[in-house]
Motif scaffolding. Sequence first.
Motif, short mmCIF file in Angstrom:
data_model
loop_
_atom_site.label_atom_id
_atom_site.label_comp_id
_atom_site.label_asym_id
_atom_site.label_seq_id
_atom_site.Cartn_x
_atom_site.Cartn_y
_atom_site.Cartn_z
N GLU A 153 -8.05 -6.13 6.08
CA GLU A 153 -8.27 -6.66 4.74
C GLU A 153 -9.60 -6.18 4.15
O GLU A 153 -9.81 -6.25 2.94
CB GLU A 153 -8.27 -8.20 4.77
CG GLU A 153 -6.91 -8.81 5.08
CD GLU A 153 -6.06 -8.96 3.82
OE1 GLU A 153 -6.46 -8.45 2.76
OE2 GLU A 153 -5.00 -9.59 3.92
N SER A 202 -1.57 -5.50 6.21
CA SER A 202 -2.84 -5.74 6.89
C SER A 202 -2.69 -6.90 7.88
O SER A 202 -3.28 -7.97 7.68
CB SER A 202 -3.94 -6.05 5.87
OG SER A 202 -3.51 -7.05 4.97
N PRO A 254 -5.06 3.58 1.96
CA PRO A 254 -3.87 3.98 1.18
C PRO A 254 -2.61 4.16 2.02
O PRO A 254 -1.50 3.94 1.53
CB PRO A 254 -4.31 5.31 0.55
CG PRO A 254 -5.80 5.28 0.56
CD PRO A 254 -6.18 4.52 1.78
N THR A 314 1.40 -3.52 -2.68
CA THR A 314 1.15 -4.48 -1.61
C THR A 314 0.71 -3.75 -0.35
O THR A 314 1.31 -2.74 0.04
CB THR A 314 2.42 -5.29 -1.31
OG1 THR A 314 2.90 -5.87 -2.53
CG2 THR A 314 2.15 -6.38 -0.30
N SER A 315 -0.34 -4.26 0.29
CA SER A 315 -0.85 -3.61 1.50
C SER A 315 -0.32 -4.31 2.75
O SER A 315 -0.01 -5.50 2.74
CB SER A 315 -2.37 -3.62 1.51
OG SER A 315 -2.86 -4.95 1.59
N TYR A 327 3.99 0.73 11.34
CA TYR A 327 4.24 0.51 9.91
C TYR A 327 5.20 1.59 9.41
O TYR A 327 4.98 2.78 9.60
CB TYR A 327 2.91 0.60 9.17
CG TYR A 327 3.00 0.73 7.67
CD1 TYR A 327 3.30 -0.37 6.87
CD2 TYR A 327 2.75 1.95 7.05
CE1 TYR A 327 3.35 -0.25 5.49
CE2 TYR A 327 2.79 2.08 5.67
CZ TYR A 327 3.09 0.98 4.90
OH TYR A 327 3.14 1.10 3.53
N TYR A 374 -1.34 2.43 4.23
CA TYR A 374 -0.62 1.19 4.51
C TYR A 374 -0.23 0.46 3.22
O TYR A 374 -0.04 -0.76 3.22
CB TYR A 374 -1.47 0.27 5.38
CG TYR A 374 -1.85 0.87 6.71
CD1 TYR A 374 -0.92 1.01 7.73
CD2 TYR A 374 -3.15 1.30 6.94
CE1 TYR A 374 -1.27 1.56 8.94
CE2 TYR A 374 -3.52 1.86 8.15
CZ TYR A 374 -2.58 1.99 9.15
OH TYR A 374 -2.93 2.55 10.36
N ARG A 375 -0.08 1.21 2.12
CA ARG A 375 0.32 0.61 0.85
C ARG A 375 1.59 1.28 0.35
O ARG A 375 1.65 2.51 0.26
CB ARG A 375 -0.78 0.77 -0.20
CG ARG A 375 -1.98 -0.13 0.02
CD ARG A 375 -3.09 0.15 -0.96
NE ARG A 375 -4.17 -0.82 -0.83
CZ ARG A 375 -4.40 -1.82 -1.66
NH1 ARG A 375 -3.63 -1.99 -2.72
NH2 ARG A 375 -5.40 -2.66 -1.45
N PHE A 435 -10.04 -0.27 2.28
CA PHE A 435 -9.01 0.24 1.37
C PHE A 435 -8.31 1.37 2.11
O PHE A 435 -8.86 2.46 2.29
CB PHE A 435 -9.61 0.74 0.07
CG PHE A 435 -8.56 1.16 -0.92
CD1 PHE A 435 -7.82 0.22 -1.61
CD2 PHE A 435 -8.28 2.51 -1.12
CE1 PHE A 435 -6.84 0.61 -2.50
CE2 PHE A 435 -7.30 2.91 -2.01
CZ PHE A 435 -6.58 1.95 -2.71
#
Length: 747
Positions: free
Chosen positions: A640, A634, A645, A631-632, A676, A647-648, A643
């Motif tokens: 959105e 965003s 990485p 899950t990201s 985050y 933030y996943r 890509f």
Amino acid sequence: MSTQAQQKVGLVLSGGGATGLAHIGVLKALEEREIPIDYITGTSAGALVGAMYSSGYSPEEIEQYVLSDDFQLMITGKTKSSQRFLIREEELNASLIDLLFTQNNFLKKSLPTNFITSSFLDFEMLKLLGTTSASYSNNFDSLFIPFRCVSSDITNKKSIVFSNGNLNEAVRSSMTYPFYFSPLRVNGDLLFDGGLYNNFPADIMYNDFNPDFIIGSNVSYNAEHPSEDDLISQITNMLVSHSDFTLPCEMGILIEPKTDAKTFAFNDVQKIIDDGYNSTLKYLDSIGKHIQKKITKEELTIKRALFRSKIIQFQIESISTNSFKNENLIYVQKSIMNKKREDILSLKQIEKRYYRLYTSNQINFIFPTLSKKTDSTYNLNLNIRKSKDFKLNVGGHYSSRAVNTGYLGLTYRRLGKTASSLNAETYFGKFYGSIKTELTVEIPSTYPVMISSYFTMNKWDYFQNFATFFEDNKPSYLIQNELYYGLKLIHPIGNTTKSIIDARGFILEDDYYQKNDFTNKDTTDKTYFYGNSISWQFIKNSLNRKQFASSGHYFSFKARYINGEERSVSGTQNKIIAYDTIIKHIWFNINSEFQTFIIDKPYFHIGIHAKGVLNTQSLFYNYKATLLALTSFSPIPDAETYFLPEYRSPQYIGTGINVIYTIKKKIDFRIDAYFYQPFVKLNLNDDGTFGYSKPFKGEALMLSSSVIYNSFFGPLRATFNYFPKQINPYAFQVSYGYVIFNEKALK
């Protein structure tokens, strides 16, 4: 001259939009000098002020109302956030323009006939005037002050004078400024603003009441003569007849309040009222010379109290509509009254259910009136216009980056004993494409239930989006495909809350390279994941916009169970160790999101935004497959389209602050700053192995600043984004539209 006891005084109030509120100041000054009013005629804004005064409201009460937030909502076509009905709001999409049409005629019947929605205006008119009118047999001569108002019949090009009927309906038709409010059909005639043909009904006063003395209050004027190069002046003169602003007899005085306000300038109501008051003070001595009889404030208060004591309390015993087939009426009645449990409905109950009914996508317009029954209750009659059968949505997101996406949606809507809709929509562009179909059936009730079946295909092509936001200099080849289908059960918990139970099957495919030194002769690694899931979601939403909100609240909680099978297959890059493996996965995902604006002033807003995820997801076969499945985070819409990485992760919490300064009414300067914090982070080791890090490693910032023009047709913005762990952390873009995609299969 009549004797003092017999002398009758008439008051004529012109139209004039916002400037018509000066009539309230005129009434205040006249009452202070104890000058009685025996008859009133009015047009448009003058009809509203005159009708309220004729219904027993004092000038101070009228002033208090027009200074209220409710009045501002009424004239701007907005509603309170509590009057939304979230269950009937369409799922978020990137639509910018909605066109409604019928099967037989697209262009002619797709153009809108009103600029704002009058739902709040129409119910406020019912509350203010409806019970008074019905209690006094809908006879305007029986009101606290006998009253007349004027509307315009555009079919026969003539004025319509109301002396009886539903007072709220008469006043609303007199206020129906063309293309601003939706017109009313009364007694078979389509009616608009009375000012089109008679903006100062002094002749009506003279002919209907023949008073001894007339006081006129005029804030309007005739349009200038048309010129060859001025289209607006030409159209105005075609539509509007010149009014006579003189009094029809010698025994009268014309007051012309001077104010700088314009027709739609409702933002300075107090000044307009004061201008009317101060202008009238200059005429009081002259008026006093002609009017001998007086009435004190105390006497007026007693008379008003006696008049109001005979108004029957708002209690609804039955519902009717004069515009629907029987099967449609069943839908309306079940939506407002549960006959098995309810015999009488209060104002509060009717108000809540009226706004709920108005949110139905199958209904375009509702106008309420009351009729008194023999048992001291009322029948609520709803004049309802169905929505056109088809709706075409056009929109998308158009950016200076390579993420341009078009959007088209088509919906067919039907109303019978139930309400149903069939929707098909598509997103198209190099970065994102999607096709979705959905059939929704609503079972009517005071708390309706919706059942929806759907089919969706999504594709994200991050390789085509090569505008600087990748971890490596050469963009990674990452393509995600989704296909899912399912069934949803949606029901309300309150007006701005809903519950969704969702069961779906899915087939996912990720195409990627493990390394970035690929060539066009290489084939990708692939990971397929197919299975099913079931979820329950609770949503509360009163945000003022579907994106870039500056007011309101949002809360979401979602729990999902996922059961699926992964198949990962190597591409040509894995020449030494080829693989084709199958792994079973079962996990739970819990996520929650919260946003509220703790400071919400007209020109300054501060919001708090947070999102957290708890996920028991096991590792997929390789690093890239696992990363793509995570899950990201965003919270910024543009995130959105990258890509990212960093933030996943399977579990994280992210918090941020939204600072918005409204430069002008629709222009915002906005700063969004987020922190985050993953609970664990997915790491790729130097030897090619991978796994989760130690707890609370990998924290990151995310910043964005924008200037946004929130136009009627969607947001136009210039944005700087900052993702500090990217090689090129800064990016600037200019874009128009919404960054909104269809829901992901396992979001």
